[in-house]
Design a protein around this motif. Structure first.
Motif, PDB file in Angstrom:
ATOM      1  N   PRO A  17       0.628  -0.929   0.189  1.00 28.96           N
ATOM      2  CA  PRO A  17       0.034   0.339  -0.026  1.00 28.96           C
ATOM      3  C   PRO A  17       0.434   1.245  -0.332  1.00 28.96           C
ATOM      4  O   PRO A  17       0.571   2.419  -0.629  1.00 28.96           O
ATOM      5  N   SER A  18       1.974   0.953   0.527  1.00 29.79           N
ATOM      6  CA  SER A  18       2.919   1.943   0.563  1.00 29.79           C
ATOM      7  C   SER A  18       4.014   2.429  -1.027  1.00 29.79           C
ATOM      8  O   SER A  18       4.024   3.574  -1.193  1.00 29.79           O
ATOM      9  N   ASN A  19       3.766   1.818  -1.939  1.00 27.51           N
ATOM     10  CA  ASN A  19       3.569   2.124  -3.561  1.00 27.51           C
ATOM     11  C   ASN A  19       3.326   3.054  -4.057  1.00 27.51           C
ATOM     12  O   ASN A  19       2.050   3.144  -3.554  1.00 27.51           O
ATOM     13  N   SER A  20       3.565   3.713  -4.929  1.00 29.01           N
ATOM     14  CA  SER A  20       3.103   4.702  -6.050  1.00 29.01           C
ATOM     15  C   SER A  20       1.818   4.358  -6.108  1.00 29.01           C
ATOM     16  O   SER A  20       1.047   5.076  -6.557  1.00 29.01           O
ATOM     17  N   CYS A  22      -0.659   2.391  -5.332  1.00 26.38           N
ATOM     18  CA  CYS A  22      -1.711   2.164  -4.204  1.00 26.38           C
ATOM     19  C   CYS A  22      -1.675   3.799  -3.904  1.00 26.38           C
ATOM     20  O   CYS A  22      -2.838   3.987  -2.774  1.00 26.38           O
ATOM     21  N   ARG A  23      -1.538   4.995  -3.908  1.00 26.03           N
ATOM     22  CA  ARG A  23      -0.957   6.075  -3.606  1.00 26.03           C
ATOM     23  C   ARG A  23      -1.173   7.360  -4.440  1.00 26.03           C
ATOM     24  O   ARG A  23      -0.934   7.053  -5.392  1.00 26.03           O
ATOM     25  N   PRO A  24      -1.824   8.281  -3.872  1.00 29.32           N
ATOM     26  CA  PRO A  24      -2.470   8.547  -2.519  1.00 29.32           C
ATOM     27  C   PRO A  24      -4.334   7.772  -2.533  1.00 29.32           C
ATOM     28  O   PRO A  24      -4.614   7.289  -1.992  1.00 29.32           O
ATOM     29  N   VAL A  25      -4.421   7.396  -4.598  1.00 29.80           N
ATOM     30  CA  VAL A  25      -5.430   6.766  -4.737  1.00 29.80           C
ATOM     31  C   VAL A  25      -5.239   5.278  -4.933  1.00 29.80           C
ATOM     32  O   VAL A  25      -4.751   5.930  -5.640  1.00 29.80           O
ATOM     33  N   PRO A  26      -6.052   3.903  -4.939  1.00 25.28           N
ATOM     34  CA  PRO A  26      -5.285   3.132  -5.755  1.00 25.28           C
ATOM     35  C   PRO A  26      -5.152   3.307  -7.041  1.00 25.28           C
ATOM     36  O   PRO A  26      -6.472   4.197  -7.653  1.00 25.28           O
ATOM     37  N   CYS A  32      -3.584  -3.445  -3.790  1.00 23.66           N
ATOM     38  CA  CYS A  32      -2.585  -2.977  -3.166  1.00 23.66           C
ATOM     39  C   CYS A  32      -2.904  -3.336  -1.092  1.00 23.66           C
ATOM     40  O   CYS A  32      -4.324  -3.499  -0.866  1.00 23.66           O
TER      41      CYS A  32
END
Length: 123
Positions: A17-20, A22-26, A32
């Motif tokens: 989930p910290s992967n780009s 998945c952030r800021p919104v998947p 994720c």
């Protein structure tokens, strides 16, 4: 080439989930899940039990090498799909190469409206 980042052809594996992705919104289609991402990475590491053979086929928009990677003559894309650690994505399978290399594993997936495969028994 130790710093080369390689993207396996035809598959998508879970992302932390910290992967780009998945952030800021998947991003659409991103998987994720920290536990699944770690399990996929560990399964991959367990299969890498010998010299790697890398067939480079291009570069993705993020600068990663797109490739078919083999250990002991067996595709790591196929191994990850068969182990349930990655999903087959037909639109990422250049010329259907992964589909030809592991047809039984790929046949257990069906295409979704977004071009991603899902297990045939999923609703």
């Amino acid at each position: 080439m130790r710093d080369e980042r390689i993207r396996f052809l035809g598959v998508d594996a879970p992302d932390d989930p910290s992967n780009s992705r998945c952030r800021p919104v998947p991003k659409p289609g991103a998987i994720c899940d920290r536990q699944r991402a770690e399990a996929s990475k560990e399964a991959l590491q367990r299969t890498m039990t010998g010299p790697l053979s890398i067939e480079r086929v291009g570069v993705d928009p993020y600068g990663r090498t797109l490739a078919l990677v083999y250990v002991q003559g067996r595709s790591l894309s196929c191994r990850q799909i068969e182990a349930g650690q990655a999903v087959y994505v037909a639109r990422w399978d250049q010329d259907g190469r992964v589909a030809r290399e592991c047809p039984r594993a790929v046949a257990s997936w069906q295409g979704g409206d977004d071009g991603r495969a899902r297990p045939r028994n999923a609703q």
